[in-house]
Write an enzyme that holds these catalytic residues in place. Sequence first.
Site, PDB file in Angstrom:
ATOM      1  N   GLU A 288      -8.303  -0.235   1.422  1.00 10.79           N
ATOM      2  CA  GLU A 288      -7.950   0.864   1.325  1.00 10.79           C
ATOM      3  C   GLU A 288      -6.335   0.851   1.038  1.00 10.79           C
ATOM      4  OE1 GLU A 288      -8.963   3.199   4.870  1.00 10.79           O
ATOM      5  OE2 GLU A 288     -11.194   3.192   4.239  1.00 10.79           O
ATOM      6  N   GLU A 289      -5.461   0.126   1.660  1.00 14.56           N
ATOM      7  CA  GLU A 289      -4.107   0.182   1.503  1.00 14.56           C
ATOM      8  C   GLU A 289      -3.930  -0.158  -0.036  1.00 14.56           C
ATOM      9  OE1 GLU A 289      -0.085  -2.584   2.574  1.00 14.56           O
ATOM     10  OE2 GLU A 289      -1.917  -2.543   3.920  1.00 14.56           O
ATOM     11  N   ARG A 290      -4.290  -0.934  -0.769  1.00  9.85           N
ATOM     12  CA  ARG A 290      -4.186  -1.368  -2.067  1.00  9.85           C
ATOM     13  C   ARG A 290      -4.530  -0.159  -3.048  1.00  9.85           C
ATOM     14  NH1 ARG A 290      -6.398  -7.350  -0.557  1.00  9.85           N
ATOM     15  NH2 ARG A 290      -4.517  -7.979  -0.008  1.00  9.85           N
ATOM     16  N   GLY A 293      -1.950   2.482  -2.478  1.00 11.19           N
ATOM     17  CA  GLY A 293      -0.834   2.149  -3.251  1.00 11.19           C
ATOM     18  C   GLY A 293      -0.933   2.498  -4.859  1.00 11.19           C
TER      19      GLY A 293
END
Length: 430
Positions: A288-290, A293
Site C-alpha cells: 500500500e505504501e508503494r 507513493g
Amino acid sequence: MALRWAFALRRKEAATSLLLWRGAQGSSPRSRSSSAAAVAGSPSGDHLIYTQEHFALRESLRKIIDKEINPFVDKWEEEGQFPAHQVFKTLGKAGFLGVDKPTEYGGLGLDFSYSIAVAEELGNIRCGGVPMAIGVQADMATPALARFGSEELKREFLAPSIAGDVVACLGVSEPGAGSDVASIKTKAVRKGDDYIINGGKMWITSGCQADWMCLLANTSDGPPHRNKSLLCLPMKLPGVHIAKKIDKMGMRSSDTAQIFFEDVRVPRKYLIGEEGMGFTYQMLQFQEERMWGVASILMPLENAIQETVDYTRQRKAFNQPILHNQTVHFRLAELATEVELLRSLLYRAIALYICGNDVTKFASMAKLKAGRLARELTDSCLQFWGGMGFTNEVLVSRLYRDSRLLSIGAGADEVMLSIICKYMDILPKK
C-alpha cells in the site's frame, strides 16, 4: 462533518461502483487550476476507478490545500519543518487521516482506492515533504495497527491518529538496514509484562514531532523473517533519544530524525497482533505504501510539465519562444505520455487490489517506473528552465530535489527489480 457522514453512508455503494471499468476520458494539457476543475467535475462513468465520491473527496481536500497548506509551504521549506500537529488536526477534522480506516475509530470506512484519490490530490501541495508526512500518518504508520491491533491499542493510538490529535511515525529503517528490512538490529526483549527496547532507527519521517512510533524490532533470536514484531512506542518514554534532525537535500519541510533507544520499557500489551509476525505485517503494508507513493507523484509530474510549458511559451531565445523548438515540445509530449502510462499501471493495480488480488508485482513495477520517471522528467523540465531552473525560486527545482527520494524510500529501485524478477521466475536461486 457532513462530508464525513456522506462518505460513511455511501461507502458500500461507492465500493460497488469501483468494480465497473469504463473507458478513460482523454485529457489535454492544462493549467493546475483548470486541471483541478476537470478532476472535480469528471463524471464517474468516465474514470477507470474513481466515482463521484472520489472526486468530491478530492475537491474537499483541494480547498484545504489551497487555504491551509500551500500559502505556507515556502516558509516551512525555509524553516526545515512544518507544524505537523496543526496541519494534521485540520486534516483529521475533515476525515482525511482515516479514509480507509474503520468508522468506529473515526475513519470513513472506505476502500483503499479512496486513499489513492487523496494521495493524488496531495500531489498538488507545492512540495514533497508535507504530502510524505501525511502519507506516513494515514497510510504507513497505522495500517498494521488497524488490521491486527487489539481494541485497546486502537482506542489509544489509532483513533487519536485518525483525529489528528497525535503525530505518528514509522520505525523500520536503521543505519545498517534500509531496504533490507530483515537485517534490522533493534531488539525488544521480554521482561515480565514489558518489553525492554534497545537499538536505533534512522531516516524517521516526523521523528522530531511524533507522539508515538510504530516500531519494528527483533523480539527473538529466530529466523530473520519470523523473529520480528511491531510495537506501539510512545515517544515521550524514558530512554527515547532524538539524536539529531537530519539535514536532507530535499523534502525540506518534513523533519527526519535519527533516534536511539536505551532500555525503553514498553508494556507487552502494546504489541500489535502476534509476536513474530512483524516482518509479515510490514511487507503487507509496504504494498500500500508503494502504491500510495506512486499516486502522490502523479500531480507533481503533471504540474512540472505544465509549468514548464507556461514558462517556455513566454520565454524567448533566438527570437522565438523556447517551446517552439521541436526538441522541447516533442520532449514534453513524450513525458506527458509516460505520466499517463504510469497512471494507467497504478489504476490497474488498485482495481485488482481492492478486489482482493495480490498486486505485489504491479505495485513494484509502478514504484520502479515512478521513481525513474520522476528523475527523468524533472531533469528534462529543469533543463528547459535554463538558469532559473538552478535556483530555489521555481517549483521544478524543488520537485527535482524532492522526487529523488522516490527511487530510494519504501524499497530502492534495485529491490523493486528483484521482486519483479522473482515474479517472472528469472531471479537466480541462492
